[in-house]
Design an enzyme around this catalytic site. Structure first.
Site, mmCIF file in Angstrom:
data_model
loop_
_atom_site.group_PDB
_atom_site.id
_atom_site.type_symbol
_atom_site.label_atom_id
_atom_site.label_comp_id
_atom_site.label_asym_id
_atom_site.label_seq_id
_atom_site.Cartn_x
_atom_site.Cartn_y
_atom_site.Cartn_z
ATOM 1 N N HIS A 127 0.819 -1.203 0.000
ATOM 2 C CA HIS A 127 0.000 0.000 0.000
ATOM 3 C C HIS A 127 0.856 1.257 0.000
ATOM 4 O O HIS A 127 2.060 1.219 0.264
ATOM 5 C CB HIS A 127 -0.930 0.020 1.216
ATOM 6 C CG HIS A 127 -0.208 0.063 2.533
ATOM 7 N ND1 HIS A 127 0.407 -1.040 3.084
ATOM 8 C CD2 HIS A 127 0.003 1.084 3.419
ATOM 9 C CE1 HIS A 127 0.957 -0.721 4.238
ATOM 10 N NE2 HIS A 127 0.747 0.567 4.454
ATOM 11 N N ARG A 130 5.254 6.675 13.635
ATOM 12 C CA ARG A 130 5.265 7.209 12.271
ATOM 13 C C ARG A 130 4.722 8.629 12.260
ATOM 14 O O ARG A 130 3.729 8.929 12.921
ATOM 15 C CB ARG A 130 4.412 6.332 11.344
ATOM 16 C CG ARG A 130 4.565 6.691 9.867
ATOM 17 C CD ARG A 130 3.600 5.886 9.019
ATOM 18 N NE ARG A 130 2.242 6.397 9.133
ATOM 19 C CZ ARG A 130 1.159 5.730 8.730
ATOM 20 N NH1 ARG A 130 1.266 4.514 8.234
ATOM 21 N NH2 ARG A 130 -0.043 6.262 8.853
ATOM 22 N N ASP A 147 0.343 4.926 2.043
ATOM 23 C CA ASP A 147 -0.470 5.334 3.186
ATOM 24 C C ASP A 147 -1.563 6.315 2.789
ATOM 25 O O ASP A 147 -1.324 7.283 2.049
ATOM 26 C CB ASP A 147 0.419 5.971 4.256
ATOM 27 C CG ASP A 147 1.332 4.962 4.928
ATOM 28 O OD1 ASP A 147 0.948 3.779 5.014
ATOM 29 O OD2 ASP A 147 2.438 5.354 5.354
ATOM 30 N N HIS A 205 4.750 -0.062 0.214
ATOM 31 C CA HIS A 205 5.432 -0.770 1.293
ATOM 32 C C HIS A 205 4.491 -1.753 1.965
ATOM 33 O O HIS A 205 3.268 -1.659 1.854
ATOM 34 C CB HIS A 205 6.026 0.206 2.328
ATOM 35 C CG HIS A 205 5.008 1.030 3.054
ATOM 36 N ND1 HIS A 205 4.480 2.186 2.536
ATOM 37 C CD2 HIS A 205 4.425 0.870 4.273
ATOM 38 C CE1 HIS A 205 3.624 2.715 3.388
ATOM 39 N NE2 HIS A 205 3.564 1.930 4.460
#
Length: 365
Positions: free
Chosen positions: A171, A342, A173, A327
């Site tokens: 995907h 993150r 993000d 990723h």
């Protein structure tokens, strides 16, 4: 006596944050401090945010030295991990970079897709301030947060993650947002001792190059994809939050984005669809569009020559360009704990410049 942490300029906090009495101490992982305060971690206490609207954005990489010399000349070593994607920088602390070096880093990330640093002393407040240099920070519509630092998305799985493998999907993000994140950073501080005798940490992450994957397609298919848009949806994520008694902070949205987008710093074209959030191609019969998407999703997953697999170490940081990479995390560590933080600055609304080129056409590889 240890030196006091330097004051930082953090973004303005939104109104109505949960647990206003809680403050994350400097230099302490929120994994520890939030629990010590007797609060849920990650925290899902509901609060409402205004819906996101398009905002002007100028990429810091546009101010970089094209040779990235201010950054690269200061490093002890620069290690390109694969021909297509991934570079490790040795000997620098992110907290000590000048603004000029941060600009060079943005360009390096744009070109190499993902850049890695090990043994970083950066605490979560410094991580927020560092990310905010590159743009307004995204607050996730439904993921758990740190109560006083809502821009931080804790990456957290433990013995309760019995369905963790279902998240092992390629995907980009939150691609359903109007302005999805660009430069994105993740620092891992707790690694799962999943190997023999607990000697080898699990939970590697793999990134794939959108530039290289796009170039691997036939010229005819590339030309066709450049005429198309796809629908990216946050509705399933929102429905899951409601179904599992989570929280939903904004109205869920679906957004149309070009299937091929141009990176504003490199000027290179990159494939921009992903299995997690891209639901259909606009204007095509469903079975035809689904067939094309299935082919592209398999191309991403099986294009091993365009991938880099990173083995985390404590306090390692990955900084990637969410516009030009895909990723996925490897869930090989159940029931052990894996934890990181993150931060994701938003970038521009995806666009395709008809004058842009592939990376190879531009002489970028």
């Amino acid at each position: 006596m240890p030196a006091l942490p330097q004051p930082l300029r953090l973004p303005e906090r939104p109104q109505g944050l949960p647990h206003p009495e809680y403050v994350t101490p400097r230099g302490v992982s929120p994994l520890v401090s939030v629990r010590d305060a007797g609060l849920q971690y990650p925290n899902y206490t509901p609060f409402k945010l205004p819906n996101l609207e398009e905002r002007p954005f100028v990429d810091r990489g546009l101010s970089a030295d094209p040779n990235k010399s201010r950054l690269l000349n200061a490093a002890q070593a620069v290690i390109h991990l694969t021909p297509e994607i991934g570079t490790e920088i040795v000997g620098l602390q992110l907290t000590e970079l000048t603004d000029e070096q941060k600009d060079d880093l943005a360009r390096l990330v744009a070109e190499r897709g993902v850049v890695f640093f090990r043994d970083q002393t950066m605490d979560v407040h410094e991580q927020v301030a560092f990310g905010a240099y590159y743009g307004p920070l995204h607050i996730h519509q439904m993921a758990g947060i740190i109560p006083d630092l809502p821009w931080v998305h804790p990456i957290y799985k433990d013995e309760t993650a019995v369905n963790g493998r279902s998240h092992q999907i390629w995907h980009s993000d939150v691609s359903y947002e109007i302005q999805p994140p660009g430069l994105t950073m993740l620092k891992m501080d707790t690694l799962p001792p999943a190997g023999p005798g607990g000697s080898v940490a699990g939970g590697d992450t793999i990134w794939a190059s959108g530039y290289g994957l796009y170039e691997s397609l036939s010229p005819t298919l590339r030309s066709f994809l450049e005429t198309l848009e796809a629908r990216h949806s946050g509705l399933e994520q929102a429905e899951k939050a409601i179904r599992t008694n989570g929280c939903l902070r904004r109205d869920p949205i679906e957004t149309l984005h070009p299937m091929v987008r141009t990176h504003p710093v490199t000027g290179w074209k990159t494939l921009y669809v992903n299995e997690n959030f891209t639901k259909e191609i606009v204007g095509l019969e469903k079975r035809v569009g689904d067939g094309i998407l299935d082919h592209l999703f398999r191309t991403v997953a099986e294009g091993y020559e365009f991938q880099v697999r990173w083995k985390w170490s404590p306090n390692a940081v990955a900084i990637w360009d969410n516009r030009a990479t895909f990723h996925t995390g490897i869930f090989d560590y159940f029931p052990h704990l894996r934890h990181g933080l993150r931060v994701a600055p938003q970038a521009e609304r995806p666009y395709l410049d008809p004058q842009s080129t592939t990376r190879r056409e531009a002489g970028g590889k």
